[in-house]
Write a protein that holds these residues in place. Sequence first.
Motif, short mmCIF file in Angstrom:
data_model
loop_
_atom_site.label_atom_id
_atom_site.label_comp_id
_atom_site.label_asym_id
_atom_site.label_seq_id
_atom_site.Cartn_x
_atom_site.Cartn_y
_atom_site.Cartn_z
N GLN A 144 0.64 -1.15 -0.03
CA GLN A 144 0.01 -0.12 0.03
C GLN A 144 0.75 1.14 0.03
O GLN A 144 1.64 1.40 0.77
CB GLN A 144 -1.05 0.01 1.18
CG GLN A 144 -1.92 -0.98 1.33
CD GLN A 144 -2.65 -0.94 2.36
OE1 GLN A 144 -3.35 0.06 2.87
NE2 GLN A 144 -2.81 -2.12 3.34
N LYS A 145 0.80 1.84 -0.93
CA LYS A 145 1.44 3.27 -1.00
C LYS A 145 1.38 4.17 -0.20
O LYS A 145 2.41 5.06 0.34
CB LYS A 145 1.35 3.97 -2.46
CG LYS A 145 1.96 3.19 -3.39
CD LYS A 145 2.14 3.88 -5.13
CE LYS A 145 2.53 3.28 -5.92
NZ LYS A 145 2.46 3.80 -7.47
N ALA A 146 0.18 4.27 0.66
CA ALA A 146 0.01 5.06 1.76
C ALA A 146 0.74 4.60 2.91
O ALA A 146 0.75 5.44 3.82
CB ALA A 146 -1.37 5.09 1.98
N VAL A 147 1.15 3.38 2.99
CA VAL A 147 1.81 2.88 4.29
C VAL A 147 3.29 3.23 4.08
O VAL A 147 4.12 3.58 5.17
CB VAL A 147 1.64 1.34 4.29
CG1 VAL A 147 2.37 0.91 5.53
CG2 VAL A 147 -0.02 1.07 4.67
N TRP A 148 3.69 3.29 2.93
CA TRP A 148 5.35 3.62 2.56
C TRP A 148 5.84 4.72 3.36
O TRP A 148 6.77 4.39 4.18
CB TRP A 148 5.54 3.75 1.24
CG TRP A 148 5.31 2.27 0.42
CD1 TRP A 148 4.80 0.98 0.89
CD2 TRP A 148 5.41 2.40 -1.08
NE1 TRP A 148 4.87 0.44 -0.18
CE2 TRP A 148 5.11 1.03 -1.46
CE3 TRP A 148 5.53 3.35 -2.10
CZ2 TRP A 148 4.88 0.51 -2.75
CZ3 TRP A 148 5.62 2.85 -3.22
CH2 TRP A 148 5.35 1.67 -3.70
N PRO A 149 5.35 5.94 3.28
CA PRO A 149 5.91 7.03 4.26
C PRO A 149 5.71 6.83 6.00
O PRO A 149 6.70 7.24 6.45
CB PRO A 149 4.92 8.25 4.06
CG PRO A 149 4.28 7.78 2.84
CD PRO A 149 4.07 6.28 2.85
N GLY A 155 9.58 4.94 -2.06
CA GLY A 155 9.17 4.27 -3.26
C GLY A 155 10.31 3.95 -4.01
O GLY A 155 11.71 4.03 -3.82
N GLU A 156 10.14 3.49 -5.28
CA GLU A 156 11.18 3.21 -6.18
C GLU A 156 11.90 4.46 -6.73
O GLU A 156 11.40 5.39 -6.55
CB GLU A 156 10.41 2.24 -7.25
CG GLU A 156 9.47 3.13 -8.22
CD GLU A 156 9.97 4.10 -9.15
OE1 GLU A 156 11.17 3.82 -9.67
OE2 GLU A 156 9.49 5.08 -9.74
N SER A 157 13.17 4.17 -7.16
CA SER A 157 14.07 5.11 -7.49
C SER A 157 14.35 5.04 -8.89
O SER A 157 15.26 5.89 -9.43
CB SER A 157 15.06 5.27 -6.27
OG SER A 157 16.19 4.42 -6.93
N TYR A 158 14.16 4.05 -9.53
CA TYR A 158 14.84 3.93 -10.75
C TYR A 158 14.24 4.97 -11.91
O TYR A 158 15.10 5.54 -12.52
CB TYR A 158 14.03 2.37 -11.35
CG TYR A 158 14.50 2.33 -12.66
CD1 TYR A 158 15.74 1.68 -13.15
CD2 TYR A 158 13.70 2.69 -13.85
CE1 TYR A 158 16.00 1.57 -14.41
CE2 TYR A 158 14.00 2.39 -15.26
CZ TYR A 158 15.17 1.85 -15.16
OH TYR A 158 15.50 1.71 -16.88
N SER A 159 12.97 5.37 -11.64
CA SER A 159 12.35 6.47 -12.51
C SER A 159 13.27 7.80 -12.21
O SER A 159 12.96 8.78 -12.99
CB SER A 159 11.10 6.64 -12.45
OG SER A 159 10.55 7.06 -11.08
N PHE A 160 13.95 8.03 -11.25
CA PHE A 160 14.52 9.22 -10.64
C PHE A 160 16.01 9.00 -10.81
O PHE A 160 16.75 9.92 -10.28
CB PHE A 160 14.37 9.47 -9.16
CG PHE A 160 12.73 9.68 -9.12
CD1 PHE A 160 12.14 10.95 -9.58
CD2 PHE A 160 12.02 8.93 -8.50
CE1 PHE A 160 10.75 10.90 -9.40
CE2 PHE A 160 10.81 8.90 -8.20
CZ PHE A 160 9.95 10.02 -8.57
N GLY A 161 16.49 7.86 -11.50
CA GLY A 161 17.91 7.85 -11.64
C GLY A 161 18.67 6.82 -10.78
O GLY A 161 19.70 6.87 -10.76
N GLY A 162 17.88 6.20 -9.90
CA GLY A 162 18.45 5.19 -8.90
C GLY A 162 18.61 6.22 -7.67
O GLY A 162 18.31 7.04 -7.35
#
Length: 174
Positions: A144-149, A155-162
């Motif tokens: 659940q993305k709402a639980v991650w914080p 979250g994933e970082s691939y789309s931000f360059g790692g």
Amino acid sequence: MKDVTNQSRLTRRELLSRSAAAGASLVVGAGFVAGSDAAWAMETTALKPETMATLIQMARDIYPHNHVGDEYYAIAVKGYDTADSADMVEAGIATLNAAAQGKGHADYLSIGWERDRVDLLRAMENSGFFQQVRGGLVTGLYNQKAVWPLFGYEGESYSFGGYIDRGFDDINWL
């Protein structure tokens, strides 16, 4: 249009007063389960509301996180509220409640101490029911993305360059 005149209805005021009187974290009503603070509620379709409330408490006892609200556990187990899995869940919860009654409690939810509830879960941890619920919680709760914080995960970082340029090397405590 569905006739609701003969169904048991609960006003918001009644919900709040029942939850305050119960002192529990979960309130069970006619076809729904709600948080005692009335900040969330969920409708049940295939499972009895008492069964869903027990399943939520079971999920909290399997993966306990004091900083994670019951609503996230409710979302994690909502997938069991289907006609396909209702019989298995109802039977599993009935077994759990019978074990609680064997220890002198009315049911699993009436056990006040987490340690006592966990002891009952440990006794049934090799059952297929327990393994299915535990396995489903891994993805049901932690995806659940709402639980991650709440856990500090961004979250994933691939789309931000790692991670290399996004705090991986900011070790300032050495």
